[in-house]
Scaffold this motif. Structure first.
Motif, PDB file in Angstrom:
ATOM      1  N   TYR A   1       0.837  -1.198   0.000  1.00 55.15           N
ATOM      2  CA  TYR A   1       0.000   0.000   0.000  1.00 55.15           C
ATOM      3  C   TYR A   1       0.871   1.247   0.000  1.00 55.15           C
ATOM      4  O   TYR A   1       1.893   1.296   0.688  1.00 55.15           O
ATOM      5  N   ALA A   2       0.444   2.263  -0.741  1.00 52.65           N
ATOM      6  CA  ALA A   2       1.045   3.594  -0.664  1.00 52.65           C
ATOM      7  C   ALA A   2       0.127   4.423   0.228  1.00 52.65           C
ATOM      8  O   ALA A   2      -1.079   4.501  -0.018  1.00 52.65           O
ATOM      9  N   LEU A   3       0.703   5.014   1.264  1.00 54.98           N
ATOM     10  CA  LEU A   3      -0.080   5.786   2.229  1.00 54.98           C
ATOM     11  C   LEU A   3       0.379   7.234   2.250  1.00 54.98           C
ATOM     12  O   LEU A   3       1.518   7.537   1.891  1.00 54.98           O
ATOM     13  N   ASP A   4      -0.490   8.100   2.738  1.00 53.91           N
ATOM     14  CA  ASP A   4      -0.126   9.512   2.861  1.00 53.91           C
ATOM     15  C   ASP A   4       0.370   9.855   4.260  1.00 53.91           C
ATOM     16  O   ASP A   4       0.520  11.016   4.610  1.00 53.91           O
ATOM     17  N   THR A   5       0.651   8.836   5.065  1.00 45.38           N
ATOM     18  CA  THR A   5       1.141   9.047   6.422  1.00 45.38           C
ATOM     19  C   THR A   5       1.939   7.836   6.871  1.00 45.38           C
ATOM     20  O   THR A   5       1.823   6.756   6.291  1.00 45.38           O
ATOM     21  N   LYS A   6       2.751   8.017   7.886  1.00 44.88           N
ATOM     22  CA  LYS A   6       3.467   6.904   8.507  1.00 44.88           C
ATOM     23  C   LYS A   6       2.590   6.387   9.645  1.00 44.88           C
ATOM     24  O   LYS A   6       2.038   7.178  10.414  1.00 44.88           O
ATOM     25  N   LEU A   7       2.438   5.089   9.735  1.00 41.25           N
ATOM     26  CA  LEU A   7       1.585   4.507  10.770  1.00 41.25           C
ATOM     27  C   LEU A   7       2.360   4.306  12.063  1.00 41.25           C
ATOM     28  O   LEU A   7       3.555   4.009  12.043  1.00 41.25           O
ATOM     29  N   ASP A   8       1.669   4.443  13.169  1.00 39.50           N
ATOM     30  CA  ASP A   8       2.259   4.193  14.485  1.00 39.50           C
ATOM     31  C   ASP A   8       1.512   3.024  15.114  1.00 39.50           C
ATOM     32  O   ASP A   8       0.699   3.196  16.015  1.00 39.50           O
ATOM     33  N   VAL A   9       1.766   1.827  14.580  1.00 37.99           N
ATOM     34  CA  VAL A   9       1.116   0.610  15.060  1.00 37.99           C
ATOM     35  C   VAL A   9       2.216  -0.364  15.446  1.00 37.99           C
ATOM     36  O   VAL A   9       3.044  -0.732  14.616  1.00 37.99           O
ATOM     37  N   GLN A  10       2.234  -0.769  16.692  1.00 34.50           N
ATOM     38  CA  GLN A  10       3.236  -1.715  17.169  1.00 34.50           C
ATOM     39  C   GLN A  10       2.738  -3.144  16.967  1.00 34.50           C
ATOM     40  O   GLN A  10       1.554  -3.421  17.160  1.00 34.50           O
ATOM     41  N   PRO A  11       3.623  -4.065  16.591  1.00 31.90           N
ATOM     42  CA  PRO A  11       3.213  -5.467  16.460  1.00 31.90           C
ATOM     43  C   PRO A  11       2.750  -6.026  17.802  1.00 31.90           C
ATOM     44  O   PRO A  11       3.277  -5.661  18.852  1.00 31.90           O
ATOM     45  N   THR A  12       1.761  -6.901  17.755  1.00 29.47           N
ATOM     46  CA  THR A  12       1.305  -7.600  18.952  1.00 29.47           C
ATOM     47  C   THR A  12       1.823  -9.032  18.893  1.00 29.47           C
ATOM     48  O   THR A  12       2.459  -9.431  17.916  1.00 29.47           O
ATOM     49  N   ALA A  13       1.532  -9.812  19.901  1.00 33.14           N
ATOM     50  CA  ALA A  13       1.945 -11.216  19.911  1.00 33.14           C
ATOM     51  C   ALA A  13       1.185 -12.030  18.867  1.00 33.14           C
ATOM     52  O   ALA A  13       1.631 -13.098  18.464  1.00 33.14           O
ATOM     53  N   ASP A  14       0.052 -11.535  18.420  1.00 34.25           N
ATOM     54  CA  ASP A  14      -0.786 -12.221  17.437  1.00 34.25           C
ATOM     55  C   ASP A  14      -0.687 -11.490  16.099  1.00 34.25           C
ATOM     56  O   ASP A  14      -1.141 -10.352  15.962  1.00 34.25           O
ATOM     57  N   ALA A  15      -0.083 -12.127  15.102  1.00 34.86           N
ATOM     58  CA  ALA A  15       0.115 -11.490  13.798  1.00 34.86           C
ATOM     59  C   ALA A  15      -1.201 -11.100  13.140  1.00 34.86           C
ATOM     60  O   ALA A  15      -1.267 -10.096  12.427  1.00 34.86           O
ATOM     61  N   PHE A  16      -2.256 -11.862  13.371  1.00 32.35           N
ATOM     62  CA  PHE A  16      -3.549 -11.549  12.761  1.00 32.35           C
ATOM     63  C   PHE A  16      -4.164 -10.306  13.411  1.00 32.35           C
ATOM     64  O   PHE A  16      -4.800  -9.494  12.740  1.00 32.35           O
ATOM     65  N   GLU A  17      -3.951 -10.143  14.706  1.00 30.03           N
ATOM     66  CA  GLU A  17      -4.391  -8.922  15.391  1.00 30.03           C
ATOM     67  C   GLU A  17      -3.589  -7.722  14.885  1.00 30.03           C
ATOM     68  O   GLU A  17      -4.141  -6.644  14.649  1.00 30.03           O
ATOM     69  N   THR A  18      -2.281  -7.915  14.700  1.00 31.03           N
ATOM     70  CA  THR A  18      -1.439  -6.842  14.166  1.00 31.03           C
ATOM     71  C   THR A  18      -1.939  -6.411  12.795  1.00 31.03           C
ATOM     72  O   THR A  18      -2.071  -5.222  12.513  1.00 31.03           O
ATOM     73  N   ARG A  19      -2.240  -7.379  11.932  1.00 36.02           N
ATOM     74  CA  ARG A  19      -2.749  -7.049  10.593  1.00 36.02           C
ATOM     75  C   ARG A  19      -4.040  -6.244  10.683  1.00 36.02           C
ATOM     76  O   ARG A  19      -4.210  -5.238   9.984  1.00 36.02           O
ATOM     77  N   ALA A  20      -4.955  -6.669  11.547  1.00 38.82           N
ATOM     78  CA  ALA A  20      -6.223  -5.950  11.705  1.00 38.82           C
ATOM     79  C   ALA A  20      -5.973  -4.524  12.186  1.00 38.82           C
ATOM     80  O   ALA A  20      -6.611  -3.577  11.708  1.00 38.82           O
TER      81      ALA A  20
END
Length: 95
Positions: free
Chosen positions: A52-71
């Motif tokens: 994806y090309a985004l217009d901002t940098k995301l501030d999302v930290q990975p969680t222990a669950d990769a599927f939760e991180t993706r969501a």
């Protein structure tokens, strides 16, 4: 958060969640990209890579669950998507 100045993805990056450029690598089994892992027998496995090309940098930290991180990442991207590309491939380990 691959920097917009990136012109490729290097091979052999260190294992761990955060890379020197600030991006993260996450797979269903932990904080590392594992690559295709299909066995040598049976059907080829399908792999889909979404970029994806985004217009901002995301501030999302990975969680222990990769599927939760993706969501969490998909939710944070809402309203910021400028473009999307999907690359698909088939893989089966050589015998």
């Amino acid at each position: 958060n691959i920097p917009a100045t990136a012109s490729g993805l290097p091979e052999g990056v260190h294992k761990g969640p955060q890379l020197p450029d600030g991006s993260y690598q996450v797979s269903a089994t932990g904080p590392v990209y594992r690559g295709p892992g299909a066995p040598a027998t049976g059907p080829r496995h399908h792999y889909m890579f979404e970029v994806y090309a985004l217009d901002t940098k995301l501030d999302v930290q990975p969680t222990a669950d990769a599927f939760e991180t993706r969501a969490n990442v998909l939710k944070a991207m809402q309203g910021h998507i400028l473009g999307k590309a999907v690359y698909g491939g088939l893989f089966r380990r050589p015998q």
